[in-house]
Structure formats: structure tokens, C-alpha cells
Design an enzyme around this catalytic site. Structure first.
Site, mmCIF file in Angstrom:
data_model
loop_
_atom_site.group_PDB
_atom_site.id
_atom_site.type_symbol
_atom_site.label_atom_id
_atom_site.label_comp_id
_atom_site.label_asym_id
_atom_site.label_seq_id
_atom_site.Cartn_x
_atom_site.Cartn_y
_atom_site.Cartn_z
ATOM 1 N N GLN A 67 10.498 -26.248 -5.200
ATOM 2 C CA GLN A 67 10.566 -26.686 -6.606
ATOM 3 C C GLN A 67 12.015 -26.806 -7.089
ATOM 4 O O GLN A 67 12.930 -26.187 -6.537
ATOM 5 C CB GLN A 67 9.785 -25.722 -7.491
ATOM 6 N N HIS A 69 8.546 -32.750 -3.261
ATOM 7 C CA HIS A 69 8.509 -31.286 -3.219
ATOM 8 C C HIS A 69 7.225 -30.752 -3.837
ATOM 9 O O HIS A 69 6.552 -31.427 -4.616
ATOM 10 C CB HIS A 69 9.712 -30.717 -3.977
ATOM 11 N N CYS A 70 6.914 -29.494 -3.479
ATOM 12 C CA CYS A 70 5.861 -28.738 -4.163
ATOM 13 C C CYS A 70 6.515 -27.459 -4.694
ATOM 14 O O CYS A 70 7.614 -27.517 -5.234
ATOM 15 C CB CYS A 70 4.668 -28.486 -3.250
ATOM 16 N N SER A 71 5.878 -26.302 -4.550
ATOM 17 C CA SER A 71 6.486 -25.069 -5.055
ATOM 18 C C SER A 71 7.373 -24.405 -4.011
ATOM 19 O O SER A 71 8.566 -24.226 -4.214
ATOM 20 C CB SER A 71 5.410 -24.093 -5.537
ATOM 21 N N THR A 74 4.119 -30.348 0.776
ATOM 22 C CA THR A 74 5.324 -31.061 1.205
ATOM 23 C C THR A 74 5.329 -31.245 2.716
ATOM 24 O O THR A 74 5.741 -32.297 3.223
ATOM 25 C CB THR A 74 6.571 -30.284 0.755
#
Length: 271
Positions: A41, A161-163, A169
Site C-alpha cells: 500500500q 498494489h494491494c495491502s 498483487t
């Protein structure tokens, strides 16, 4: 595949330089550097961070849920395009898998983690979720958004992106690399390359978790990635579509001309 040493973005990586073979492109090619980037993130992104500034990112594709975005919104400079592509919008509540935002809660309470995810349930939950990356409606829309961004002429560098930058991702990177002609060994190595960075980021929590009597294997299954997670998604592709090409064309609804543009933009003859 070493991480880019940014101080304000975790798990930042460039797919560029990875070797490619096969498909219509022929051997002797690699991924063009600087155009397809992945990370965790961006809630602490600093445009003045030299490593980030040097990338010239033009578009960010955020694969996180609405709740994750609300709790830790991306900090993007003016002029950077943001595309919301929620992979798990229609799945998270029934997956049995906690969102990345809850990892800290679970890793602070071994009894709670064991209750919800012990006995192999964490691996089964991840496998189910990875299959949903392929078959879920919101997931298909999200990955279509990403590929469309990558296949836009003159788009410039795209960061997705993710977290934690490992699952949603990781599958995105797998799809892109497979389309470009990377072999299975390269795809798997790139997918697993995030583990050292993720484990380092969560090291204090893992140590605290095990110090309280938590199962270290459960913790690693939860915060890292395993080959069997990726295999679940690849198997879903094979069963439903037969090939990555058909998954992208039929499952994601990405036209062949967009796929060709992605290959044209993201590949280069290896030096």
C-alpha cells in the site's frame, strides 16, 4: 528479484529485466524495465523519496477493498492517475480469510488466530481466495482494469498494489508475466520473491506471536506466500479456460489487440 530500496513504499519491485521466452515473441526477450511495478500500500508514499521519484509513476492501480482504502488511503501526488480495482469486493465476507488489515489483530492473539485459521484452515482459505482471483466477478473486472492500463499507448509507468503486496498483487504479476511469455520457473520465482521482505516487515509481530505460544508455521502461512496458493489460481485457470491466453480473452474480457499492445510495450530484446 530484489526490492527497490524506497523508504516510503514497502515491497516495491519492478518486473523489468525478468527473462521471457515462448509465445509469438520468441526467445531472447525480457520485460522492459520501468513500466510494470508492484508494491504494498501507498499510505506513506513520499514523492520526494529518491527511489520513488526516479520511477516517474503515472498510473496507480489499487487492488484493495473499500475498507482497506478507507483505513489507509493512498497518498499520491497531483497528476498521478488512480484506478480503483477492488479484487475482493464480492468475496471477502465469505472467504474465511481475513483482510490484510486484520493481520496485526490476529498476530497479536494466538488463541484467536488458532480459532479462526488453525488446523490447515489458513492454507485452505488462501487457496479458495486465489481461485476467486480467477473466477470472481469483481476480481475479473479488477484485473481487466489493470491490463487495460498496461495496454494503453503512452501510459507510462504503471504501479499496481494491494495491502501487503503479496497475494492480489502477486496474481496480477503472474498474469502479466505469463502473457509476456515468462516460463513457469520465472513466474514462480517472481511470486515467491516477496517472502523475505514481507517476513522482515512482520518480524516483530511474528516474534511476539510465537513468544505468546503461537504456532510459527501458522504465522508464516498467514503473512507469506506459498507455491500451493499460486497453484490454486493456475489450476482454476486451467480448469475454467484451458490457458492463460483464454483466461485473459474470455474470463477478463481483454481484447487481443490490448494483449498485443501490452506485449509490445512491456518487452524488449535482452541485451
Amino acid at each position: 528479484m530484489p526490492a527497490i530500496p524506497a523508504t516510503s513504499v514497502a515491497n516495491l519491485r519492478d518486473l523489468g529485466g525478468l527473462p521471457l521466452g515462448g509465445l509469438s515473441l520468441g526467445a531472447g526477450r525480457s520485460v522492459r524495465p520501468g513500466l510494470a511495478l508492484r508494491s504494498a500500500q501507498l499510505d506513506r508514499l513520499d514523492p520526494a523519496d529518491p527511489a520513488v521519484a526516479a520511477l516517474g509513476i503515472r498510473t496507480v492501480v489499487d487492488l484493495r477493498t473499500e475498507r482497506e482504502r478507507g483505513e489507509r488511503p493512498d497518498r499520491l501526488p497531483p497528476g498521478m492517475q488512480l484506478l480503483i480495482a477492488d479484487v475482493l469486493a464480492d468475496h471477502l465476507a465469505i472467504s474465511g480469510l481475513p483482510p490484510a488489515a486484520r493481520l496485526k489483530v490476529l498476530l497479536s492473539d494466538p488463541a484467536l488466530a488458532e480459532e479462526h485459521l488453525g488446523g490447515g484452515r489458513v492454507r485452505a482459505a488462501f487457496a479458495r481466495t486465489y481461485r476467486t482471483f480467477v473466477s470472481g466477478d469483481s476480481a475479473r473486472a479488477a484485473y481487466r482494469t489493470l491490463l487495460t492500463a498496461l495496454g494503453t499507448p503512452g501510459a507510462g509507468p504503471v504501479l499496481f498494489h494491494c495491502s501487503a503486496g503479496k497475494d492480489r498483487t502477486g496474481w496480477a504479476a503472474t498474469v502479466v508475466l505469463s502473457l509476456l511469455g515468462a516460463d513457469e520457473e520465472t513466474v514462480r520465482a517472481e511470486y515467491l520473491a516477496v517472502n523475505p521482505a514481507v517476513r522482515q516487515a512482520f518480524a516483530p509481530m511474528i516474534e511476539g506471536f510465537t513468544a505468546q505460544g503461537g504456532d510459527p508455521e501458522l504465522a508464516l502461512d498467514l503473512i507469506g506466500v506459498l507455491p500451493e496458493y499460486l497453484e490454486a489460481a493456475l489450476d482454476e485457470v486451467a480448469v475454467r479456460h484451458g490457458s492463460m491466453e483464454k483466461y485473459v480473452r474470455e474470463g477478463l474480457g481483454v481484447p487481443d489487440e490490448v494483449t498485443e499492445l501490452i506485449r509490445e510495450r512491456l518487452t524488449v530484446h535482452a541485451a
